[in-house]
Design an enzyme around this catalytic site. Sequence first.
Site, PDB file in Angstrom:
ATOM      1  N   HIS A 112       0.847  -1.194   0.000  1.00 28.66           N
ATOM      2  CA  HIS A 112       0.000   0.000   0.000  1.00 28.66           C
ATOM      3  C   HIS A 112       0.886   1.249   0.000  1.00 28.66           C
ATOM      4  O   HIS A 112       1.642   1.489   0.954  1.00 28.66           O
ATOM      5  CB  HIS A 112      -0.936   0.004   1.206  1.00 28.66           C
ATOM      6  CG  HIS A 112      -1.943   1.113   1.154  1.00 28.66           C
ATOM      7  ND1 HIS A 112      -3.140   0.985   0.488  1.00 28.66           N
ATOM      8  CD2 HIS A 112      -1.921   2.368   1.660  1.00 28.66           C
ATOM      9  CE1 HIS A 112      -3.825   2.106   0.596  1.00 28.66           C
ATOM     10  NE2 HIS A 112      -3.094   2.969   1.296  1.00 28.66           N
ATOM     11  N   HIS A 130      -1.719   6.241  10.951  1.00 30.42           N
ATOM     12  CA  HIS A 130      -0.461   6.981  10.980  1.00 30.42           C
ATOM     13  C   HIS A 130      -0.652   8.284  11.746  1.00 30.42           C
ATOM     14  O   HIS A 130      -1.756   8.797  11.872  1.00 30.42           O
ATOM     15  CB  HIS A 130       0.041   7.281   9.558  1.00 30.42           C
ATOM     16  CG  HIS A 130      -0.898   8.135   8.750  1.00 30.42           C
ATOM     17  ND1 HIS A 130      -2.027   7.627   8.153  1.00 30.42           N
ATOM     18  CD2 HIS A 130      -0.868   9.456   8.442  1.00 30.42           C
ATOM     19  CE1 HIS A 130      -2.657   8.596   7.509  1.00 30.42           C
ATOM     20  NE2 HIS A 130      -1.984   9.721   7.674  1.00 30.42           N
ATOM     21  N   ASP A 134      -0.294  19.187   8.699  1.00 30.03           N
ATOM     22  CA  ASP A 134      -1.746  19.101   8.783  1.00 30.03           C
ATOM     23  C   ASP A 134      -2.252  18.498   7.476  1.00 30.03           C
ATOM     24  O   ASP A 134      -1.752  18.833   6.396  1.00 30.03           O
ATOM     25  CB  ASP A 134      -2.376  20.484   8.967  1.00 30.03           C
ATOM     26  CG  ASP A 134      -2.294  20.982  10.398  1.00 30.03           C
ATOM     27  OD1 ASP A 134      -1.660  20.311  11.235  1.00 30.03           O
ATOM     28  OD2 ASP A 134      -2.860  22.054  10.681  1.00 30.03           O
ATOM     29  N   HIS A 150      -4.401   8.988  13.036  1.00 30.91           N
ATOM     30  CA  HIS A 150      -5.679   8.817  12.363  1.00 30.91           C
ATOM     31  C   HIS A 150      -5.538   7.729  11.308  1.00 30.91           C
ATOM     32  O   HIS A 150      -4.440   7.241  11.029  1.00 30.91           O
ATOM     33  CB  HIS A 150      -6.192  10.129  11.769  1.00 30.91           C
ATOM     34  CG  HIS A 150      -5.282  10.741  10.750  1.00 30.91           C
ATOM     35  ND1 HIS A 150      -4.227  11.559  11.080  1.00 30.91           N
ATOM     36  CD2 HIS A 150      -5.264  10.661   9.396  1.00 30.91           C
ATOM     37  CE1 HIS A 150      -3.614  11.968   9.994  1.00 30.91           C
ATOM     38  NE2 HIS A 150      -4.206  11.429   8.956  1.00 30.91           N
TER      39      HIS A 150
END
Length: 376
Positions: free
Chosen positions: A244, A281, A287, A317
Amino acid sequence: MTHSEGLAARQAHVALPEGTYEREMGKEGFFGPAAHLYHANPPTGWIDWEGPLKPRAFDTSKFADGVDCPWKAKPLLTNAHCKYRHLLMSQPMDHLVRNGDGDELIFVHDGEGSLFCDFGHITYSEGDYILLPRGTMWRLEPATPSKLLLIEATNDSYRLPEKGLVGPHAIFDPGVLQIPKLDDAYKAQQKKPGQWKVVIKRREQLSTVTYPHNPLDVVGWKGDLTVVKLNWRDIRPLMSHRYHLPPSAHTTFLASRFVVCTFVPRPIESDPEALKVPFFHNNDDYDEVIFYHKGSFFSRDNIHPGMISLHPCGFPHGPHPKAFAAGAKAAKKETDEVAVMIDTRDALDVASAAESVEFKGYVATWNPEGFRQAAE
């Protein structure tokens, strides 16, 4: 030197130890040093959250008021190096604008029409990026109501990413970039009589210059600086069926303090040992903002086209529980989502316009059984 302790996979994102959840703790937006930690529980399995730092989401489909000038576009997220605005326009502009603060990148979420600028005339439609170099004079003539993102690289220039081993024609061939034309439509608008105004934005202040003629009176030009257009359908993403890839593999444009990435439909990893959804991660230097343009967003719940998610740096998140379960079962063979992501090195401030359309229950969507918040 890579170190290892306890139960860990031999390779990141591949053959995770049974019953574990991998979290990547990285530096420099997936380009720098990283550690992969293997948890017994999902890193996003929170049951309560207090304080200003949290995942947030905003619904731009709730904006209904159009404007007649791009400088009236609603500011959503800003910092010293990036201005992220939402523009809804239905009527042709009767004036020109010029950005003296930085390059402007338009993404067309909906609508079609024409853009007239120093370099000529170019049409736009859903899914187009239009890159306007700093100082370009331009105006829009929507043929249908147009919903646009404006992403300004303040005091900076956009450039294309280095493509390294895959070569300059990977992801998208520069040959697909379209430029404005000095066509009949451009020549016709030059003949409109009367005065023309140019509204210049510099240091977030506006100045207006009036001409007795249309200043878009160019009869020819040459050079390697111009307006360019790219549609997401011409982007052919890097893929690996056995691994991935990180979001940085989908970079479309670069500025000095942020990047713009485009997620487009691609096959899902077919190797049974490979992770098939975005990995948990914490990208602690950036941000992360995603605008959901089109399709089914299998890594997010309670999201529809026109929404924006903001994951400030400072916490982990990753995919929602439903997406993680679906990815593990490999129920889907390919993605069908289209989204625009920006990663900013500097913290973003949320403007009042974004707060007015905020989905307040977003933080609860990773663990709706643990606690519930009403969506606005």
